[in-house]
Design an enzyme around this catalytic site. Structure first.
Site, mmCIF file in Angstrom:
data_model
loop_
_atom_site.group_PDB
_atom_site.id
_atom_site.type_symbol
_atom_site.label_atom_id
_atom_site.label_comp_id
_atom_site.label_asym_id
_atom_site.label_seq_id
_atom_site.Cartn_x
_atom_site.Cartn_y
_atom_site.Cartn_z
ATOM 1 N N GLU A 193 -10.932 -11.138 -5.119
ATOM 2 C CA GLU A 193 -9.490 -11.012 -4.882
ATOM 3 C C GLU A 193 -8.921 -12.195 -4.108
ATOM 4 O O GLU A 193 -7.773 -12.186 -3.689
ATOM 5 C CB GLU A 193 -9.177 -9.692 -4.173
ATOM 6 C CG GLU A 193 -9.970 -9.429 -2.919
ATOM 7 C CD GLU A 193 -9.664 -8.057 -2.294
ATOM 8 O OE1 GLU A 193 -8.657 -7.436 -2.649
ATOM 9 O OE2 GLU A 193 -10.439 -7.632 -1.422
ATOM 10 N N CYS A 204 -9.583 -3.581 -10.524
ATOM 11 C CA CYS A 204 -9.110 -2.364 -9.843
ATOM 12 C C CYS A 204 -7.737 -2.542 -9.191
ATOM 13 O O CYS A 204 -7.312 -1.690 -8.420
ATOM 14 C CB CYS A 204 -10.140 -1.886 -8.829
ATOM 15 S SG CYS A 204 -10.433 -3.053 -7.488
ATOM 16 N N ASP A 257 -4.367 -8.435 -4.423
ATOM 17 C CA ASP A 257 -4.479 -9.551 -3.486
ATOM 18 C C ASP A 257 -4.594 -10.887 -4.209
ATOM 19 O O ASP A 257 -4.059 -11.893 -3.752
ATOM 20 C CB ASP A 257 -5.695 -9.347 -2.567
ATOM 21 C CG ASP A 257 -5.338 -8.428 -1.417
ATOM 22 O OD1 ASP A 257 -4.296 -8.666 -0.791
ATOM 23 O OD2 ASP A 257 -6.074 -7.463 -1.178
ATOM 24 N N HIS A 295 0.819 -1.215 0.000
ATOM 25 C CA HIS A 295 0.000 0.000 0.000
ATOM 26 C C HIS A 295 0.850 1.261 0.000
ATOM 27 O O HIS A 295 0.427 2.291 -0.503
ATOM 28 C CB HIS A 295 -1.026 -0.046 1.130
ATOM 29 C CG HIS A 295 -2.152 -0.962 0.776
ATOM 30 N ND1 HIS A 295 -2.203 -2.269 1.189
ATOM 31 C CD2 HIS A 295 -3.217 -0.776 -0.042
ATOM 32 C CE1 HIS A 295 -3.266 -2.844 0.662
ATOM 33 N NE2 HIS A 295 -3.901 -1.966 -0.083
HETATM 34 C C1 PEP Z 1 -6.543 -5.325 -4.751
HETATM 35 O O1 PEP Z 1 -6.348 -6.146 -3.855
HETATM 36 O O2 PEP Z 1 -6.276 -5.535 -5.950
HETATM 37 C C2 PEP Z 1 -7.099 -3.992 -4.448
HETATM 38 C C3 PEP Z 1 -7.424 -3.164 -5.400
HETATM 39 O O3 PEP Z 1 -7.263 -3.633 -3.159
HETATM 40 P P1 PEP Z 1 -6.092 -3.293 -2.136
HETATM 41 O O4 PEP Z 1 -4.856 -2.970 -2.923
HETATM 42 O O5 PEP Z 1 -6.564 -2.118 -1.332
HETATM 43 O O6 PEP Z 1 -5.957 -4.531 -1.317
HETATM 44 MG MG MG Z 2 -7.252 -6.037 -1.960
#
Ligand code: PEP
Ligand code: MG
Length: 581
Positions: A433, A504, A457, A191
């Site tokens: 995910e 996403c 994920d 993140h």
């Molecule tokens: C993902 O897991 O691809 C996602 C978009 O969510 P995050 O990166 O917040 O886990």
């Molecule tokens: Mg995620």
């Protein structure tokens, strides 16, 4: 001049001074003092040295008493160094001749010392490097006491160098001063990396041992595309990179000029490009980059930005702001995805083993219904303000989805009783995910209105690689054939069941995957706004049938490296300027 290779996670090239952060956030910036302050700096140094020597003597005697003479003698090396006139004179000279602050004189001198030790062939000397850092920390603590500088006090542009930064530390950085981020930990979709990218700060992660090789004040060149960091470059290399920096600016300006053009392929297929955000203030930037809505609002950052748990009104205010700024454009608000690498101050005090596999995300919400309901109430209240959709993260069983929807219905009933307006037809979707959902998406298709594939994920859970661990980062790629098979399965199932499907994860913002994803049937992407222009450029340069050809070919390969090489070649043919810029 030294060159280090890590993983480039946010593009851009910068040439700047480094600022080294130690784990406890203390900052030892290059700071010069006026001539009149030299005597007081020397005195501060003298006092810190005296105090450190006394502390070490005490520690040595205590350790010898508790664990024996041999163990206590470890500290003789520390004492020996602090009594070595060569070293203490070097500190003094850095203050008197170069007018450095006592902190910077200590840090710079000891780091140079450590570098000399690291270059030795004899392992004994290399092993002493940790002791040198220990001495540095001790002296700095003596000098700085409680008045530690914090990240936000930066006064000149820098490239931050640290072992790691938490997502919230990264989000609170001053963008006008932090020109680049270079960290030792982390993987492509940690993140911290995602936030650096959203903030448009060039960044490299996975630079092992970097903090031992850089000192505050060193000049560094950071290339967030190639993942290369050059320490103390020569003049010719700096000139070369400044030209590169200029070329990149020209490329980015040309991309940004496409903002109002449609994301449409040459054969007229419309692609919907949405933006991912973590904070309401990012909406303007997403729109400026050409997003037609927000496809992922990571609401957990409401928790991470403050020590206090947000109230229903805090949630509502944030959602209302985002919706107002979007002026009727759609927004997918994801419910809290806390846990793993995004923890609240309270969670930080009770760490879990394997937090990515633990009580994270929807599991945490279902286990804390009061907290979950606070968010859902605010979300439903905000649902009448615009085109709002609700998304549950990390759904791993159909039962979990049913439970989450049941809680949502409970909250709807409460609002009805209180005659508080909300949109009863608010679309509800899930992040796909976790492999258990991606393998049988049909089990969820009847229960929700949309799927959003979370590749960040999905990759880690499919290949069993922690997305934030640089030691296994080379395994972490969306080009893994098993991951691609799952993505294709979700897209196909979504299309077959009329469940609108988007993606996403960060993979959607990587132009080398654009043709493949469109070729697999995807028509909506939600990505870090910074990447929208380049993805649009690819979309506007291709025919869907070419994308389908690319997807067929990729599916015939057996390993990730073949796939990555092939996709790179294909993308290079379409946007060669992305590779020379
Ligand atoms: C993902 O897991 O691809 C996602 C978009 O969510 P995050 O990166 O917040 O886990
Ligand atoms: Mg995620």
């Amino acid at each position: 001049m030294e060159l280090k290779k890590g993983i480039g996670v946010s593009t851009g090239v910068v040439v700047s001074h480094a600022l080294l952060l130690s784990d406890d956030e203390l900052r030892i910036g290059r700071r010069a003092v006026p001539a009149t302050e030299v005597p007081s700096e020397s005195l501060r140094l003298h006092d810190a040295l005296e105090k450190s020597r006394a502390d070490i003597r005490l520690l040595r005697d205590q350790t010898a008493h508790d664990f024996g003479q041999k163990t206590g003698a470890i500290f003789d090396f520390h004492l020996g160094l602090l009594n070595d006139p060569q070293l203490t004179n070097a500190f003094g000279q850095a203050i008197e001749k170069q007018r450095f602050s006592a902190e910077y004189a200590v840090s710079r001198t000891l780091r140079e010392y450590a570098r000399q030790f690291l270059r030795q062939k004899d392992a004994y000397f290399r092993d002493r490097v940790k002791d040198i850092y220990d001495i540095e920390r001790r002296l700095l603590t003596g000098l700085m006491g409680r008045d530690r500088f914090r990240l936000i006090d930066l006064t000149e542009p820098v490239v931050l160098v640290a072992h790691d930064l938490t997502p919230s530390q990264t989000a609170s950085l001053d963008r006008s001063m932090v020109r680049g981020i270079a960290i030792e930990a982390g993987g492509r979709t940690s993140h911290t990396a995602i936030i650096a990218n959203s903030m448009g700060i060039p960044a490299i992660v996975g630079l092992e041992n970097l903090s031992h090789e850089v000192t505050s004040g060193d000049t560094v060149i950071l290339n967030g595309h190639s993942g290369v960091l050059i320490i103390n470059p020569d003049d010719a290399t700096i000139r070369e990179h400044r030209t590169y920096e200029q070329r990149q600016l020209v490329y980015e300006t040309s991309l940004n000029s496409m903002r109002d053009l449609p994301a449409r392929t040459l054969d007229g297929t419309e692609i919907t490009l949405m933006g991912n955000i973590e904070f309401p203030y990012e909406v303007e930037n997403a729109l400026a980059k050409g997003a037609v809505g927000i496809g992922l609002y990571r609401t957990e950052f409401l928790y991470l930005a403050s020590e206090q748990e947000p109230t229903e009104d805090d949630h509502y205010a944030a959602y209302a702001e985002v919706i107002r700024k979007l002026a009727g454009r759609p927004i997918i608000i994801r419910t809290l995805d806390l846990g793993a690498d995004k923890y609240t101050p309270l969670q930080a005090k009770n760490p879990e083993d394997n937090p990515f596999l633990g009580c994270r995300s929807i599991r945490l919400c279902l286990a804390n219904l009061d907290m979950f309901k606070v968010q859902l109430r605010a979300l439903l209240r905000a649902s009448v303000l615009g085109d709002v959709r609700i998304m549950f993260p990390m759904i791993s069983t159909p039962l979990e989805l049913r439970q989450a929807k049941m809680v949502l219905r409970d909250v709807m009933e409460e609002l009805e009783e209180q005659q508080i307006p909300y949109n009863p037809n608010t679309p509800v979707g899930i992040m796909v995910e976790v492999p258990s959902a991606a393998i049988i998406p049909n089990a969820y298709a009847k229960e929700c209105d949309f799927f959003s594939i979370g590749t960040n994920d999905l990759i880690q859970y499919t290949i069993a690689v922690d997305r934030g661990n640089q030691k296994v980062a080379s395994l972490y790629t969306g080009a893994n054939p098993a991951v691609l098979a799952l993505i294709r399965n979700v897209i196909r199932t979504g299309n077959r069941h009329n469940v609108s499907t988007s993606l996403c994860g960060e993979m959607g913002g990587d132009s080398e995957f654009t043709m493949l994803l469109l070729g697999m049937g995807l028509r909506t992407l939600s990505i870090t706004p910074h990447n929208i222009p380049e993805i649009k450029k690819v979309i506007r340069s291709i025919h869907i049938k070419d994308a389908q050809r690319v997807a067929r070919r990729v599916m015939s390969f057996e390993n990730s490296q073949q796939i990555l090489n092939y996709l790179r070649d294909e993308t290079h043919r379409i946007i060669p300027e992305a590779y020379t810029a």
